[in-house]
Motif scaffolding. Structure first.
Motif, PDB file in Angstrom:
ATOM      1  N   VAL B  15       0.834  -1.203   0.000  1.00  0.00           N
ATOM      2  CA  VAL B  15       0.000   0.000   0.000  1.00  0.00           C
ATOM      3  C   VAL B  15       0.865   1.248   0.000  1.00  0.00           C
ATOM      4  O   VAL B  15       0.641   2.180  -0.783  1.00  0.00           O
ATOM      5  CB  VAL B  15      -0.947  -0.030   1.221  1.00  0.00           C
ATOM      6  N   ALA B  19       1.175   3.913  -2.948  1.00  0.00           N
ATOM      7  CA  ALA B  19       0.692   5.269  -2.661  1.00  0.00           C
ATOM      8  C   ALA B  19       1.781   6.291  -2.951  1.00  0.00           C
ATOM      9  O   ALA B  19       1.517   7.369  -3.493  1.00  0.00           O
ATOM     10  CB  ALA B  19       0.246   5.365  -1.209  1.00  0.00           C
ATOM     11  N   LEU B  35      -2.727   3.890  -8.082  1.00  0.00           N
ATOM     12  CA  LEU B  35      -3.803   4.112  -7.122  1.00  0.00           C
ATOM     13  C   LEU B  35      -4.742   2.911  -7.097  1.00  0.00           C
ATOM     14  O   LEU B  35      -5.199   2.503  -6.022  1.00  0.00           O
ATOM     15  CB  LEU B  35      -4.571   5.384  -7.474  1.00  0.00           C
ATOM     16  N   ALA B  36      -4.981   2.316  -8.270  1.00  0.00           N
ATOM     17  CA  ALA B  36      -5.811   1.105  -8.296  1.00  0.00           C
ATOM     18  C   ALA B  36      -5.156   0.011  -7.473  1.00  0.00           C
ATOM     19  O   ALA B  36      -5.811  -0.698  -6.702  1.00  0.00           O
ATOM     20  CB  ALA B  36      -6.006   0.645  -9.736  1.00  0.00           C
ATOM     21  N   THR B  38      -3.207   0.496  -4.946  1.00  0.00           N
ATOM     22  CA  THR B  38      -3.409   0.870  -3.547  1.00  0.00           C
ATOM     23  C   THR B  38      -4.780   0.439  -3.057  1.00  0.00           C
ATOM     24  O   THR B  38      -4.927  -0.071  -1.943  1.00  0.00           O
ATOM     25  CB  THR B  38      -3.281   2.396  -3.384  1.00  0.00           C
ATOM     26  N   MET B  39      -5.798   0.657  -3.928  1.00  0.00           N
ATOM     27  CA  MET B  39      -7.162   0.280  -3.535  1.00  0.00           C
ATOM     28  C   MET B  39      -7.254  -1.219  -3.271  1.00  0.00           C
ATOM     29  O   MET B  39      -7.878  -1.640  -2.297  1.00  0.00           O
ATOM     30  CB  MET B  39      -8.145   0.623  -4.657  1.00  0.00           C
ATOM     31  N   VAL B  40      -6.621  -2.010  -4.143  1.00  0.00           N
ATOM     32  CA  VAL B  40      -6.658  -3.464  -3.938  1.00  0.00           C
ATOM     33  C   VAL B  40      -5.962  -3.814  -2.628  1.00  0.00           C
ATOM     34  O   VAL B  40      -6.442  -4.646  -1.841  1.00  0.00           O
ATOM     35  CB  VAL B  40      -6.010  -4.178  -5.138  1.00  0.00           C
ATOM     36  N   VAL B  42      -5.706  -1.881   0.005  1.00  0.00           N
ATOM     37  CA  VAL B  42      -6.578  -1.470   1.114  1.00  0.00           C
ATOM     38  C   VAL B  42      -7.695  -2.493   1.304  1.00  0.00           C
ATOM     39  O   VAL B  42      -8.054  -2.827   2.444  1.00  0.00           O
ATOM     40  CB  VAL B  42      -7.134  -0.058   0.851  1.00  0.00           C
TER      41      VAL B  42
END
Lengths: 399, 176, 108
Positions: B15, B19, B35-36, B38-40, B42
């Protein structure tokens, strides 16, 4: 992380099992491609591949060898990193999502209990939807990374289509989730055991000559789900992304050789997820109609004597049943591809947003109202009407 | 080290690195893809916190829809490497980074001091892993139903507004 | 010994620190970058950081309210992204550029 097992034996078996499920998914692709080519040839009155091996079954091995020997070509204007990353990413979501689909009754060996699926996750549907929605990145990466306008336009079309149809797909599943009252795929399958059994409004009706499958509760959802699944996996009649006449080959125009093959595996993987989910939601998963797993187990116990053999027999029979249903849906996918013409792009968007989305929404609302009122209200008819109704029920519930 | 701890550290690494890449990459498309990622990551962190349903929603909504929109818009713009992706001025830049660092330090300090002052009850440590989805939905639809409905209205307004915005030809001062 | 217990026992404060660092990264992005869309992505990053701390609090206090809050944050973030992107598209149509340096003349 107790889901991987407690003893080292369980952990080893679980890891091997996860690998086996992944390999199974990848290995099914050559068979599917063969089926697709032979099937299309059959539909179009041709022979199809029939030279290499019996019935041309080894054709795909020869193709794979050919693919490996191809030149590793990258277009001049391509973004090298994205161009190479996209085919790899095409494989990941499909294979991970497929692993969450249960394929047979749990295998019990002594103390240990193994699920015949890659891993169990309690919110199975949400997980599968979430993972397979990542497929849009693959397409965008491939399209933009190729540095060609045909690729980019194909990618835009394909990802817009996937996002639009994901709404209808997700909403059609909501009705199913409400009917079973769970997100867990295994629980859904166990809920479909036995004969068709409606209960509500103070009445209980059993129709013994029909299995308790989801399609009898959610026919509209089944139709919408299946149609949206075609669009999600970019198959004809929704393969606008690959309209040869206008876009050469869509987002994989610039790809060749093994990278192309990986896109293929991803596409077939999505098809397999859709077929597996269709089986699980609406057609009883691995269950055999009219027979419960306990019956199969008893049969195995009577014939083989030992409990271990009976458990293995039980799992094997159900695994076979799952694969029969699964293969049936895959065949429908292939048959439709060679039967229906392609939509126009505006027709595609109209169908997604103006037809399937409202129907899916309506299905959700009606389902929720019916479930609520069936649980909390009871209807009483005048005696004469009730007599007639009983006669009708008797007709349907005769054995 | 337990499996949970290893998972947490790996996910933290994923992450934070992705980020970092979001704000350091000069090509906005790489930023969006990071960012995608990072979303995964998270979403995976939500799984380690037993919030399975939220993890799925995070994947569907953020990674599957919002970020795809970002990536699509960026690809349509087709911006190459930007000339001025960072703001000008070495002094103001240093000031900004410094203030962000101070903010991070303050929060981290507050968390560690707060930990030593109040002992957080480790309820969830030994509790059985329960399915939080049902509790979550009961809370959402029974206690917070007004907020839920308000969100529905908000989404409707947003949908209408977005369509109006993207179809408009540039308002009253349009030149073309 | 202190080192290993810090590495081993993942508690609430680990998640809070992670969330704080993510939030700061997002804030740095907002302050430093000049591309409108990257600015919005940084804001999404900050919202995600907040979500992590909500879920962490929810788990360690056994209170589902935190997760409900995450729902609301996610919905609002999605709405914000939709409007922001629509604005970005119309700005791009107008100025052929989404770098905020180029439309400073929106002032006054």
């Amino acid at each position: 992380m107790t889901s991987m097992g407690t003893s080292s034996f369980e952990i080893t078996v679980n890891i091997i099992k996860t690998l086996a499920v992944f390999l199974m998914m990848v290995q099914a692709v050559p068979i599917l491609v063969w089926l697709e080519r032979r099937g299309s040839a059959f539909i179009q009155n041709r022979f199809g591949p029939n030279r290499v091996g019996p019935l041309g079954l080894v054709q795909l091995l020869a193709d794979a060898v050919k693919f490996l020997h191809k030149e590793d070509f990258v277009p001049d204007k391509a973004n090298r990193f994205l161009f190479y990353a996209a085919p790899v990413f095409a494989l990941i979501p499909a294979s991970i999502a497929y692993m969450a689909i249960p394929m047979s009754t749990p295998l019990i060996l002594g103390e240990s209990r193994f699920l015949i699926q890659g891993f169990e996750i309690n919110v199975g549907i949400v997980f599968i939807l979430g993972i397979s929605s990542l497929a849009a990145y693959t397409i965008l990466m491939a399209g933009w990374g190729s540095g060609s306008k045909f690729s980019l336009m194909g990618a835009m079309r394909a990802s817009a289509q996937i996002i639009s149809y994901e709404l209808a797909l997700g909403l059609s599943i909501v009705g199913v989730i409400m009917t079973y009252g769970t997100f867990n795929l295994t629980d859904m399958i166990t809920a479909q055991m036995g004969a068709l059994n409606f209960s509500g409004f103070g009445y209980t009706t059993t129709i013994s000559w029909l299995p308790n499958w989801g399609i009898f509760y959610q026919p509209v959802a089944a139709v919408i789900f299946f149609a949206a699944a075609f669009a999600e996996s970019n198959r004809l009649p929704f393969d606008l992304a690959e309209g040869e006449a206008e876009l050469v080959a869509g987002f994989h125009t610039e790809y060749g050789g093994f990278k192309m093959l990986m896109f293929f595996i991803g596409e077939y993987g999505h098809m397999m997820i859709a077929a597996g989910l269709m089986t699980t939601f609406f057609f009883g998963g691995y269950l055999i109609p009219y027979i419960t797993p306990d019956d199969v187990y008893q049969f195995g116990l009577n014939n083989f004597g030992s409990e271990t053999a009976a458990h293995i027999f039980n799992s094997a029979v159900h695994f076979l049943m799952y694969n029969v249903k699964f293969a049936l849906f895959l065949w429908i996918f292939i048959h439709v591809r060679w039967t229906l013409p392609r939509f126009r792009y505006d027709q595609l968007m109209d169908l997604g947003w103006k037809t399937m989305l409202p129907w899916a929404l309506g299905n959700t609302i009606v389902t929720s109202i019916v479930i609520f009122s069936a649980a909390y209200f009871s209807i009483s008819f005048p005696p004469a009407v009730e007599d007639v109704l009983k006669q009708i029920f008797k007709y349907f519930t005769r054995t | 080290m337990s499996v949970d701890a290893i998972l947490f550290w790996i996910l933290t690494l994923v992450v934070l690195v992705s980020a970092m890449s979001v704000i350091l990459m000069t090509n906005p498309i790489y930023s969006a893809l990071c960012l995608a990622m990072t979303m995964v990551g998270v979403a995976a962190i939500f799984v380690t916190l037993n919030a399975y349903f939220l993890a799925g929603v995070q994947l569907i909504v953020y990674a599957g829809a919002v970020m795809v929109l970002f990536v699509m818009v960026l690809m349509l713009f087709d911006l190459k490497h930007e000339l001025q992706s960072f703001s000008r001025g070495k002094f103001t830049g240093a000031l900004k980074i410094g203030s962000v660092g101070i903010l991070a330090g303050l929060i981290v300090g507050a968390v560690t001091i707060g930990k030593s002052l109040t002992e957080v009850k480790a309820v969830a440590e030994n509790a059985v892993v329960v399915d939080t989805t049902k509790i979550l939905s009961q809370n959402l639809f029974l206690k917070n139903i007004f907020g839920f409905e308000a969100l529905g209205v908000l989404l409707l307004v947003i949908a209408v507004g977005t369509v109006a915005l993207s179809r408009s030809k540039g308002g009253t001062h349009a030149r073309d | 010994m202190l080192e290993t217990s810090f590495l081993n026992n993942i508690g609430l404060e680990h998640y809070l620190v992670l969330s704080a660092v993510l939030f700061s990264l997002g804030m740095a992005g907002v302050l430093l970058r000049r591309n409108l869309i990257v600015l919005m992505m940084s804001i999404e990053l900050m919202l995600n950081a907040i979500n992590i701390s909500f879920v962490a609090f929810s788990k360690f206090n056994n209170n589902p309210e935190g997760q409900v809050m995450v729902f609301f944050v996610m919905t609002i973030a999605a709405a914000e992204a939709a409007v922001g992107l629509a604005l970005a598209v119309s700005i791009f149509k107008r100025f052929k550029e989404v770098n905020i340096r180029f439309f400073e003349h929106l002032k006054g």
